[in-house]
Design a protein around this motif. Structure first.
Motif, PDB file in Angstrom:
ATOM      1  N   ASP A  73       1.651  -7.259  -9.356  1.00  0.00           N
ATOM      2  CA  ASP A  73       0.304  -6.820  -9.729  1.00  0.00           C
ATOM      3  C   ASP A  73       0.009  -7.045 -11.205  1.00  0.00           C
ATOM      4  O   ASP A  73      -1.139  -6.924 -11.630  1.00  0.00           O
ATOM      5  CB  ASP A  73       0.092  -5.348  -9.362  1.00  0.00           C
TER       6      ASP A  73
ATOM      7  N   ARG B 276       3.413   2.305 -12.550  1.00  0.00           N
ATOM      8  CA  ARG B 276       2.470   2.504 -13.668  1.00  0.00           C
ATOM      9  C   ARG B 276       2.526   3.925 -14.214  1.00  0.00           C
ATOM     10  O   ARG B 276       2.367   4.144 -15.405  1.00  0.00           O
ATOM     11  CB  ARG B 276       1.058   2.156 -13.226  1.00  0.00           C
TER      12      ARG B 276
ATOM     13  N   ARG C 196      -7.270  -4.395  -2.652  1.00  0.00           N
ATOM     14  CA  ARG C 196      -6.633  -5.643  -2.217  1.00  0.00           C
ATOM     15  C   ARG C 196      -5.829  -5.343  -0.963  1.00  0.00           C
ATOM     16  O   ARG C 196      -4.959  -4.485  -0.978  1.00  0.00           O
ATOM     17  CB  ARG C 196      -5.731  -6.211  -3.309  1.00  0.00           C
ATOM     18  N   THR C 197      -6.127  -6.047   0.109  1.00  0.00           N
ATOM     19  CA  THR C 197      -5.462  -5.800   1.383  1.00  0.00           C
ATOM     20  C   THR C 197      -4.759  -7.062   1.866  1.00  0.00           C
ATOM     21  O   THR C 197      -5.097  -8.170   1.463  1.00  0.00           O
ATOM     22  CB  THR C 197      -6.473  -5.344   2.461  1.00  0.00           C
TER      23      THR C 197
ATOM     24  N   GLY D 146      -3.983   3.018   1.118  1.00  0.00           N
ATOM     25  CA  GLY D 146      -3.567   2.696  -0.248  1.00  0.00           C
ATOM     26  C   GLY D 146      -4.024   1.306  -0.661  1.00  0.00           C
ATOM     27  O   GLY D 146      -4.461   1.098  -1.799  1.00  0.00           O
ATOM     28  N   GLN D 147      -3.944   0.362   0.256  1.00  0.00           N
ATOM     29  CA  GLN D 147      -4.419  -0.994  -0.036  1.00  0.00           C
ATOM     30  C   GLN D 147      -5.922  -0.993  -0.320  1.00  0.00           C
ATOM     31  O   GLN D 147      -6.392  -1.628  -1.264  1.00  0.00           O
ATOM     32  CB  GLN D 147      -4.151  -1.925   1.145  1.00  0.00           C
TER      33      GLN D 147
ATOM     34  N   GLY E  86       0.786  -1.226   0.000  1.00  0.00           N
ATOM     35  CA  GLY E  86       0.000   0.000   0.000  1.00  0.00           C
ATOM     36  C   GLY E  86       0.819   1.278   0.000  1.00  0.00           C
ATOM     37  O   GLY E  86       0.266   2.375  -0.004  1.00  0.00           O
TER      38      GLY E  86
ATOM     39  N   ARG F  18      -7.744   1.460  -1.405  1.00  0.00           N
ATOM     40  CA  ARG F  18      -8.013   2.120  -2.690  1.00  0.00           C
ATOM     41  C   ARG F  18      -7.813   1.175  -3.857  1.00  0.00           C
ATOM     42  O   ARG F  18      -8.554   1.218  -4.833  1.00  0.00           O
ATOM     43  CB  ARG F  18      -7.109   3.348  -2.876  1.00  0.00           C
ATOM     44  N   ARG F  19      -6.805   0.311  -3.773  1.00  0.00           N
ATOM     45  CA  ARG F  19      -6.553  -0.595  -4.897  1.00  0.00           C
ATOM     46  C   ARG F  19      -7.444  -1.834  -4.821  1.00  0.00           C
ATOM     47  O   ARG F  19      -7.460  -2.650  -5.744  1.00  0.00           O
ATOM     48  CB  ARG F  19      -5.079  -0.985  -4.978  1.00  0.00           C
TER      49      ARG F  19
ATOM     50  N   GLY G  74       2.565   2.519  -2.382  1.00  0.00           N
ATOM     51  CA  GLY G  74       2.472   3.226  -3.652  1.00  0.00           C
ATOM     52  C   GLY G  74       3.424   2.742  -4.721  1.00  0.00           C
ATOM     53  O   GLY G  74       3.636   3.418  -5.730  1.00  0.00           O
TER      54      GLY G  74
ATOM     55  N   THR H 100       3.218   0.137  -6.968  1.00  0.00           N
ATOM     56  CA  THR H 100       2.583  -0.120  -8.266  1.00  0.00           C
ATOM     57  C   THR H 100       2.107   1.182  -8.897  1.00  0.00           C
ATOM     58  O   THR H 100       2.267   1.387 -10.107  1.00  0.00           O
ATOM     59  CB  THR H 100       1.424  -1.117  -8.102  1.00  0.00           C
ATOM     60  N   THR H 101       1.562   2.077  -8.106  1.00  0.00           N
ATOM     61  CA  THR H 101       1.123   3.370  -8.633  1.00  0.00           C
ATOM     62  C   THR H 101       2.288   4.114  -9.259  1.00  0.00           C
ATOM     63  O   THR H 101       2.178   4.648 -10.372  1.00  0.00           O
ATOM     64  CB  THR H 101       0.482   4.212  -7.508  1.00  0.00           C
TER      65      THR H 101
END
Length: 174
Positions: A40, A26, A114-115, A108-109, A18, A111-112, A20, A22-23
């Protein structure tokens, strides 16, 4: 802000779940220029997720493109192994540590969508704090280590790659 690396670099973007990673990958990494290895990107998340992830890391390091790796980075063995593989291949290894407090990481988890369990998060946060309190990894062979908080990571526009003084040699068939 741009992060600039040589074109033969192996870069690990690390942080607790969480934070960030992957964010950032990307948004800031051109996948036509660099090979990105991110869990991911895997649709199937079964028991072979991490062995497959590590196999893709090794294969990417053996290649010729710059490599950007998604990793929690909390296990010294994993960090040291990636740095060693890069060194054996003649490539500089860089570590980008994304620092996020637990509440921000949990948000952050969510929001995506997946926790991780609270027990797993406890383990990851404890390891992360130990790493940060030690002043980062020492003696692991990193060419550079950079710590970014969430606001600094949000300002990163691109991972840029400049020609390396000595490109990694092509693998020869034995």
């Amino acid at each position: 802000m741009d992060l600039i690396f040589s074109s033969d670099s192996v870069i690990v973007v690390a942080g607790v779940p969480g934070a960030g990673k992957t964010t950032l990958l990307r948004r800031a990494v051109d996948r036509t220029v660099a090979r990105v290895v991110d869990t991911d990107d895997r649709a199937h998340r079964g028991p072979l997720l991490y062995p497959g992830h590590y196999a893709r890391i090794a294969a990417a390091i053996l290649g010729r493109k710059p490599v950007v790796i998604h990793s929690r980075g909390t296990l010294p063995f994993t960090r040291r192994t990636i740095a060693l593989l890069a060194r054996l291949r003649g490539r500089p290894a860089h570590l980008v540590l994304l620092h996020a407090d637990r509440d921000s990481a949990v948000a952050g988890q969510k929001r995506r969508g997946r926790t991780v369990s609270s027990e797993e998060m406890d383990r990851q946060v404890a390891r992360w704090h130990a790493l940060m309190e030690a002043g980062g990894p020492a003696g692991e062979g990193w060419a550079s280590v950079r710590v970014l908080d969430r606001s600094a990571a949000a300002r990163v526009e691109a991972f840029c790659f400049v020609p390396a003084a000595f490109e990694a040699p092509a693998l020869q068939a034995a």
